[in-house]
Design a protein around this motif. Sequence first.
Motif, PDB file in Angstrom:
ATOM      1  N   THR A   1       0.839  -1.195   0.000  1.00 10.60           N
ATOM      2  CA  THR A   1       0.000   0.000   0.000  1.00 10.60           C
ATOM      3  C   THR A   1       0.876   1.248   0.000  1.00 10.60           C
ATOM      4  O   THR A   1       2.037   1.199   0.419  1.00 10.60           O
ATOM      5  N   GLN A   2       0.302   2.336  -0.458  1.00  8.01           N
ATOM      6  CA  GLN A   2       0.985   3.633  -0.381  1.00  8.01           C
ATOM      7  C   GLN A   2       0.483   4.485   0.773  1.00  8.01           C
ATOM      8  O   GLN A   2       1.059   5.532   1.066  1.00  8.01           O
ATOM      9  N   GLN A   3      -0.614   4.044   1.409  1.00  5.55           N
ATOM     10  CA  GLN A   3      -1.268   4.871   2.421  1.00  5.55           C
ATOM     11  C   GLN A   3      -0.896   4.444   3.838  1.00  5.55           C
ATOM     12  O   GLN A   3      -1.132   3.302   4.246  1.00  5.55           O
ATOM     13  N   LEU A   4      -0.341   5.365   4.607  1.00  8.40           N
ATOM     14  CA  LEU A   4      -0.038   5.143   6.019  1.00  8.40           C
ATOM     15  C   LEU A   4      -0.642   6.269   6.846  1.00  8.40           C
ATOM     16  O   LEU A   4      -0.700   7.419   6.394  1.00  8.40           O
ATOM     17  N   ARG A   5      -1.059   5.915   8.055  1.00 11.23           N
ATOM     18  CA  ARG A   5      -1.544   6.927   9.007  1.00 11.23           C
ATOM     19  C   ARG A   5      -0.897   6.657  10.364  1.00 11.23           C
ATOM     20  O   ARG A   5      -0.892   5.520  10.839  1.00 11.23           O
ATOM     21  N   LEU A   6      -0.395   7.710  10.969  1.00 10.42           N
ATOM     22  CA  LEU A   6       0.218   7.622  12.292  1.00 10.42           C
ATOM     23  C   LEU A   6      -0.463   8.602  13.238  1.00 10.42           C
ATOM     24  O   LEU A   6      -0.761   9.738  12.853  1.00 10.42           O
ATOM     25  N   ARG A   7      -0.677   8.146  14.476  1.00  9.29           N
ATOM     26  CA  ARG A   7      -1.140   9.033  15.546  1.00  9.29           C
ATOM     27  C   ARG A   7      -0.312   8.698  16.777  1.00  9.29           C
ATOM     28  O   ARG A   7      -0.143   7.523  17.117  1.00  9.29           O
ATOM     29  N   TYR A   8       0.186   9.727  17.459  1.00 11.20           N
ATOM     30  CA  TYR A   8       1.043   9.458  18.608  1.00 11.20           C
ATOM     31  C   TYR A   8       1.212  10.730  19.439  1.00 11.20           C
ATOM     32  O   TYR A   8       0.835  11.837  19.025  1.00 11.20           O
ATOM     33  N   ARG A   9       1.790  10.537  20.614  1.00 12.73           N
ATOM     34  CA  ARG A   9       2.180  11.660  21.474  1.00 12.73           C
ATOM     35  C   ARG A   9       3.708  11.725  21.469  1.00 12.73           C
ATOM     36  O   ARG A   9       4.383  10.710  21.695  1.00 12.73           O
ATOM     37  N   LEU A  10       4.240  12.919  21.226  1.00 14.77           N
ATOM     38  CA  LEU A  10       5.690  13.104  21.169  1.00 14.77           C
ATOM     39  C   LEU A  10       6.142  13.886  22.407  1.00 14.77           C
ATOM     40  O   LEU A  10       5.653  14.984  22.680  1.00 14.77           O
ATOM     41  N   THR A  11       7.060  13.290  23.158  1.00 12.80           N
ATOM     42  CA  THR A  11       7.557  13.924  24.386  1.00 12.80           C
ATOM     43  C   THR A  11       9.053  14.228  24.256  1.00 12.80           C
ATOM     44  O   THR A  11       9.731  13.770  23.341  1.00 12.80           O
ATOM     45  N   GLN A  12       9.548  15.021  25.193  1.00  8.10           N
ATOM     46  CA  GLN A  12      10.969  15.390  25.251  1.00  8.10           C
ATOM     47  C   GLN A  12      11.403  16.156  23.999  1.00  8.10           C
ATOM     48  O   GLN A  12      12.458  15.878  23.400  1.00  8.10           O
ATOM     49  N   VAL A  13      10.584  17.132  23.595  1.00  4.96           N
ATOM     50  CA  VAL A  13      10.928  17.925  22.409  1.00  4.96           C
ATOM     51  C   VAL A  13      10.859  19.428  22.692  1.00  4.96           C
ATOM     52  O   VAL A  13      11.091  20.234  21.786  1.00  4.96           O
ATOM     53  N   SER A  14      10.547  19.832  23.931  1.00  6.81           N
ATOM     54  CA  SER A  14      10.341  21.247  24.251  1.00  6.81           C
ATOM     55  C   SER A  14      11.371  21.754  25.253  1.00  6.81           C
ATOM     56  O   SER A  14      11.778  21.036  26.179  1.00  6.81           O
ATOM     57  N   VAL A  15      11.782  23.015  25.077  1.00  2.75           N
ATOM     58  CA  VAL A  15      12.660  23.696  26.037  1.00  2.75           C
ATOM     59  C   VAL A  15      12.106  25.096  26.279  1.00  2.75           C
ATOM     60  O   VAL A  15      11.345  25.634  25.460  1.00  2.75           O
ATOM     61  N   ALA A  16      12.476  25.665  27.405  1.00  2.00           N
ATOM     62  CA  ALA A  16      12.037  27.037  27.709  1.00  2.00           C
ATOM     63  C   ALA A  16      12.694  28.012  26.748  1.00  2.00           C
ATOM     64  O   ALA A  16      13.877  27.885  26.399  1.00  2.00           O
ATOM     65  N   SER A  17      11.926  28.989  26.298  1.00  3.92           N
ATOM     66  CA  SER A  17      12.443  30.016  25.391  1.00  3.92           C
ATOM     67  C   SER A  17      13.129  31.107  26.211  1.00  3.92           C
ATOM     68  O   SER A  17      12.546  31.638  27.160  1.00  3.92           O
ATOM     69  N   ARG A  18      14.384  31.439  25.850  1.00  7.52           N
ATOM     70  CA  ARG A  18      15.143  32.446  26.592  1.00  7.52           C
ATOM     71  C   ARG A  18      15.763  33.446  25.615  1.00  7.52           C
ATOM     72  O   ARG A  18      16.275  33.043  24.555  1.00  7.52           O
ATOM     73  N   PRO A  19      15.814  34.710  25.999  1.00  2.00           N
ATOM     74  CA  PRO A  19      15.085  35.318  27.125  1.00  2.00           C
ATOM     75  C   PRO A  19      13.630  35.503  26.737  1.00  2.00           C
ATOM     76  O   PRO A  19      13.334  35.938  25.629  1.00  2.00           O
ATOM     77  N   ALA A  20      12.751  35.181  27.644  1.00  2.00           N
ATOM     78  CA  ALA A  20      11.315  35.322  27.380  1.00  2.00           C
ATOM     79  C   ALA A  20      10.575  35.195  28.701  1.00  2.00           C
ATOM     80  O   ALA A  20      11.156  34.805  29.727  1.00  2.00           O
ATOM     81  N   LYS A  21       9.332  35.510  28.691  1.00  3.55           N
ATOM     82  CA  LYS A  21       8.534  35.419  29.918  1.00  3.55           C
ATOM     83  C   LYS A  21       8.357  33.959  30.314  1.00  3.55           C
ATOM     84  O   LYS A  21       8.514  33.037  29.503  1.00  3.55           O
ATOM     85  N   ALA A  22       8.006  33.747  31.564  1.00  2.00           N
ATOM     86  CA  ALA A  22       7.798  32.393  32.069  1.00  2.00           C
ATOM     87  C   ALA A  22       6.690  31.697  31.286  1.00  2.00           C
ATOM     88  O   ALA A  22       5.654  32.289  30.985  1.00  2.00           O
ATOM     89  N   GLY A  23       6.940  30.456  30.944  1.00  6.00           N
ATOM     90  CA  GLY A  23       5.937  29.690  30.203  1.00  6.00           C
ATOM     91  C   GLY A  23       6.137  29.703  28.709  1.00  6.00           C
ATOM     92  O   GLY A  23       5.591  28.856  27.995  1.00  6.00           O
TER      93      GLY A  23
END
Length: 269
Positions: free
Chosen positions: A173-195
């Motif tokens: 087949t040529q058709q694929l579908r993926l659904r998932y949760r991706l973790t460990q990909v975010s960091v705090a933005s600096r310099p920037a406000k909290a959050g």
Amino acid sequence: MAGARARDALRRSVGALSVTALLGAAVAVGAGLTWPGSAAPSARTPASTVPSLAPSQSTLVRPTPSPARTILPTARTSPTPKARPSEAVGAPGIAITTSPESDGSFLVSEVITLPAPATEAVLRPPSIGNAGTRFKPLRPTATQIEVSAGGQALAVPDGPVHSQVTLRWNSPTQQLRLRYRLTQVSVASRPAKAGRTVAALSSLLDRMPAELPVKVVVTGRTVLSLTCPQLPLARLACGAGAAPKFWTLRPIPFDRSQVLVQYDRPARR
């Protein structure tokens, strides 16, 4: 004295005649004869003269039964299904839709059209170390993975994907579908406000042609921007839109399809 005897003799004669007449009448009745001047009690009216009883009388009148019907069971057969035309297969490419969660993870959906029918695909967490020094310590992991190939659901081995995994299925087949949760990909933005946070994302798929086009859509009320750090400087600002939806202005090639998403981390529900 003589007159008295005569009267007594006359009464006996009359009594004898009466008895004789009564005996004769009894004999006549027993023999079915009609006594003069009266109808015989035992005489029967011909059947043709007996009137039929009205429906209102107490005699039960049974309705004439209907002719018997036999209902035969019929085998339940499904009509032969009409052959469905093959689902239209679009141009090869990957369409990614994602949104940030309050814990810094992303919910991701990928709709993939492979360059040619295949019976296997390789998954691996995105490599994001080149997105900046603060991303190097992170170990991206895909969890809660759901995969379908040509509409057939596939089991993902070993649960969470934090290293390379090969999936195989039976029908090409040529058709694929993926659904998932991706973790460990975010960091705090600096310099920037909290959050304020920055996340680096790319497809979970591996070993695709370098020029396979990729489209990315990011949704969320707190999303602020979408950029493509692997593209030339003139195309770095590859995103368009405004909260709650950003998207890539044009498809980006698979081997340079990493995106950076800046957002304010959503409040916990």
